[in-house]
Design an enzyme around this catalytic site. Structure first.
Site, PDB file in Angstrom:
ATOM      1  N   ASN A  46      13.950  -6.712  82.786  1.00 16.50           N
ATOM      2  CA  ASN A  46      13.181  -6.328  81.611  1.00 16.50           C
ATOM      3  C   ASN A  46      12.223  -7.461  81.255  1.00 16.50           C
ATOM      4  O   ASN A  46      12.043  -8.401  82.026  1.00 16.50           O
ATOM      5  CB  ASN A  46      14.144  -6.029  80.453  1.00 16.50           C
ATOM      6  CG  ASN A  46      13.608  -4.976  79.500  1.00 16.50           C
ATOM      7  OD1 ASN A  46      12.426  -4.953  79.176  1.00 16.50           O
ATOM      8  ND2 ASN A  46      14.481  -4.095  79.035  1.00 16.50           N
ATOM      9  N   THR A  47      11.633  -7.395  80.067  1.00 20.49           N
ATOM     10  CA  THR A  47      10.722  -8.440  79.607  1.00 20.49           C
ATOM     11  C   THR A  47      11.495  -9.691  79.198  1.00 20.49           C
ATOM     12  O   THR A  47      12.702  -9.654  78.981  1.00 20.49           O
ATOM     13  CB  THR A  47       9.896  -7.942  78.415  1.00 20.49           C
ATOM     14  OG1 THR A  47      10.798  -7.507  77.380  1.00 20.49           O
ATOM     15  CG2 THR A  47       9.014  -6.777  78.818  1.00 20.49           C
ATOM     16  N   ASP A  97       5.162   5.758  79.422  1.00 18.46           N
ATOM     17  CA  ASP A  97       5.305   7.129  78.921  1.00 18.46           C
ATOM     18  C   ASP A  97       6.651   7.234  78.214  1.00 18.46           C
ATOM     19  O   ASP A  97       7.664   7.575  78.809  1.00 18.46           O
ATOM     20  CB  ASP A  97       5.215   8.125  80.073  1.00 18.46           C
ATOM     21  CG  ASP A  97       5.214   9.576  79.606  1.00 18.46           C
ATOM     22  OD1 ASP A  97       5.334   9.807  78.387  1.00 18.46           O
ATOM     23  OD2 ASP A  97       5.094  10.476  80.459  1.00 18.46           O
ATOM     24  N   LYS A  98       6.655   6.939  76.943  1.00 16.79           N
ATOM     25  CA  LYS A  98       7.904   6.884  76.192  1.00 16.79           C
ATOM     26  C   LYS A  98       8.491   8.260  75.917  1.00 16.79           C
ATOM     27  O   LYS A  98       9.701   8.400  75.759  1.00 16.79           O
ATOM     28  CB  LYS A  98       7.685   6.144  74.870  1.00 16.79           C
ATOM     29  CG  LYS A  98       7.373   4.664  75.030  1.00 16.79           C
ATOM     30  CD  LYS A  98       7.086   4.017  73.694  1.00 16.79           C
ATOM     31  CE  LYS A  98       6.849   2.523  73.847  1.00 16.79           C
ATOM     32  NZ  LYS A  98       8.064   1.795  74.250  1.00 16.79           N
ATOM     33  N   SER A 143      16.326  -4.915  76.139  1.00 22.93           N
ATOM     34  CA  SER A 143      15.105  -5.113  75.360  1.00 22.93           C
ATOM     35  C   SER A 143      15.367  -6.147  74.273  1.00 22.93           C
ATOM     36  O   SER A 143      16.397  -6.097  73.596  1.00 22.93           O
ATOM     37  CB  SER A 143      14.653  -3.801  74.723  1.00 22.93           C
ATOM     38  OG  SER A 143      13.626  -4.051  73.776  1.00 22.93           O
ATOM     39  N   ASN A 161      13.737  -6.280  71.539  1.00 20.83           N
ATOM     40  CA  ASN A 161      13.086  -5.785  70.327  1.00 20.83           C
ATOM     41  C   ASN A 161      13.956  -4.912  69.430  1.00 20.83           C
ATOM     42  O   ASN A 161      13.484  -4.391  68.431  1.00 20.83           O
ATOM     43  CB  ASN A 161      11.806  -5.027  70.714  1.00 20.83           C
ATOM     44  CG  ASN A 161      10.830  -5.917  71.452  1.00 20.83           C
ATOM     45  OD1 ASN A 161      10.606  -7.051  71.058  1.00 20.83           O
ATOM     46  ND2 ASN A 161      10.262  -5.410  72.541  1.00 20.83           N
ATOM     47  N   ALA A 197       9.490   1.875  82.830  1.00 22.63           N
ATOM     48  CA  ALA A 197       9.634   2.450  81.492  1.00 22.63           C
ATOM     49  C   ALA A 197       8.736   1.713  80.506  1.00 22.63           C
ATOM     50  O   ALA A 197       8.457   0.525  80.661  1.00 22.63           O
ATOM     51  CB  ALA A 197      11.087   2.361  81.050  1.00 22.63           C
TER      52      ALA A 197
END
Length: 366
Positions: free
Chosen positions: A260-261, A77-78, A192, A194, A74
């Site tokens: 995830n990040t 392509d949001k 996330s 963010n 993910a």
């Protein structure tokens, strides 16, 4: 042809794309892929050039047939604008999103930075997307006219920024209700860094109602069981990884996407000033490899085969893919390596993976 395309891309990347704002470069590259795939004969040509999956790489996971275990994570392509195009470049699965119930612009720009020396990217995009209603409409149109070469579609959903934590479960459920009818599987993103407060939802007592609300909404809207996974952060403590794994088993989820990040900046090669200039946000790419693999090992030991594990983070080579599969992953995903290596990357590593498997089968005692 693939090797040549890789060299050409790296030359363009080094001399052109690195001189452009990373978000602009991403937009250009993605637009080029979509444009190339719209040429009438392009899907067949691109598939011959970039795909041709080896039958030995086929796998059946989540009740779905995957031509290979490699998908696109993910974030690329949001808004579901290039699923078929991305499938033409070798990915057996495209996980779109993160999609939120309400459309949102994301965080202020600049919000995407390269750390080339580390083969990493720092992003603080903030779930910029067109919203679940618009994305659902695109997916419905895509499903109405099946592509020549179908791609497994995963849908990653997150919390709308303006929604309070107390209302998170219903916000996720709204997205699930709209998107599940067109998804091969759903991923609940609570990891996330963010979106303020999002990672707090990884706590078991907060995550449980979100997962239950999503499952009920998804299966009800789709009139079938929609495989449901949760995506977790690499920055969780080992104890918290165990707790989420136990919850996933208890709630009968289908799997976990890990990871995830990361918000960590430890061990980077890039100059400290460059890292500081990139600012906060989630870091993806090669530096995430070690922790992502650690989390996978822990999840595999904890869940003992009861869940599908999708490994993400720092995957760059066929050896990386093989290592994750051997460690208990059923599927793997990548993103940052695709940015650095270009359109031929997926086919190259899959070809190397197939060759490696062939050698292992040949060397196996009869």
């Amino acid at each position: 042809m693939v090797a040549g395309s890789g060299r050409t891309y790296r030359t363009v990347y080094r001399h052109l794309l690195t001189r452009v704002d990373p978000e602009v470069a991403h937009r250009w590259a993605f637009a080029g892929m979509r444009a190339a795939s719209r040429v009438p004969v392009a899907p067949h040509v691109l598939r011959r050039a970039f795909v041709e999956p080896d039958p030995r790489l086929r796998t059946r996971v989540l009740g779905i047939d995957f031509p290979t275990p490699l998908g696109l994570a993910a974030g690329f392509d949001k808004n579901a604008t290039g699923i078929s195009a991305l499938g033409n470049f070798g990915f057996s699965c495209v996980e779109i999103g993160t999609v939120t119930a309400r459309p949102q612009p994301g965080n202020p720009k600049p919000r995407l930075h390269r750390l080339v020396a580390d083969r990493a990217v720092v992003n603080r995009m903030g779930f910029n997307n067109a919203g679940a209603e618009v994305v659902a409409r695109r997916l419905r149109q895509l499903r109405a006219v099946p592509p020549v070469h179908p791609v497994v579609i995963g849908v990653n959903i997150g919390k709308s920024k303006v929604v309070a934590e107390a209302d998170a479960a219903q916000d996720y459920a709204t997205s699930a209700r709209l998107l599940a009818p067109y998804a091969d599987y759903l991923v609940v993103n609570v990891s996330s860094p963010n979106t303020p407060g999002l990672r707090d939802l990884q706590a078991v007592e907060k995550l449980r109602p979100v997962l239950r609300a999503v499952r009920e909404a998804a299966d009800g809207a789709a009139h079938r069981h929609v495989p449901l996974l949760v995506k977790i952060a690499p920055d969780l403590s080992d104890e918290d990884v165990d707790a989420v794994a136990d919850l996933a088993v208890e709630e009968e989820l289908d799997g976990i996407v890990a990871t995830n990040t990361t918000i960590s900046r430890e061990g980077l090669r890039s100059p400290a000033a460059l890292v500081a200039a990139a600012g906060g946000g989630g870091l993806s790419g090669a530096p995430l490899k070690e922790r992502s693999l650690e989390v996978l090992h822990r999840l595999a030991a904890r869940t003992r085969g009861s869940l599908v594990l999708v490994s993400v983070g720092g995957i760059e080579t066929a050896q990386d893919i093989a290592e994750r599969l051997d460690a208990g992953a059923s599927l793997v995903q990548a993103y940052t390596a695709f940015i650095y290596e270009g359109p031929g990357w997926a086919r190259r590593v899959l070809g190397e993976l197939a060759a490696s498997r062939s050698r292992r089968e040949t060397d196996r005692p009869s």
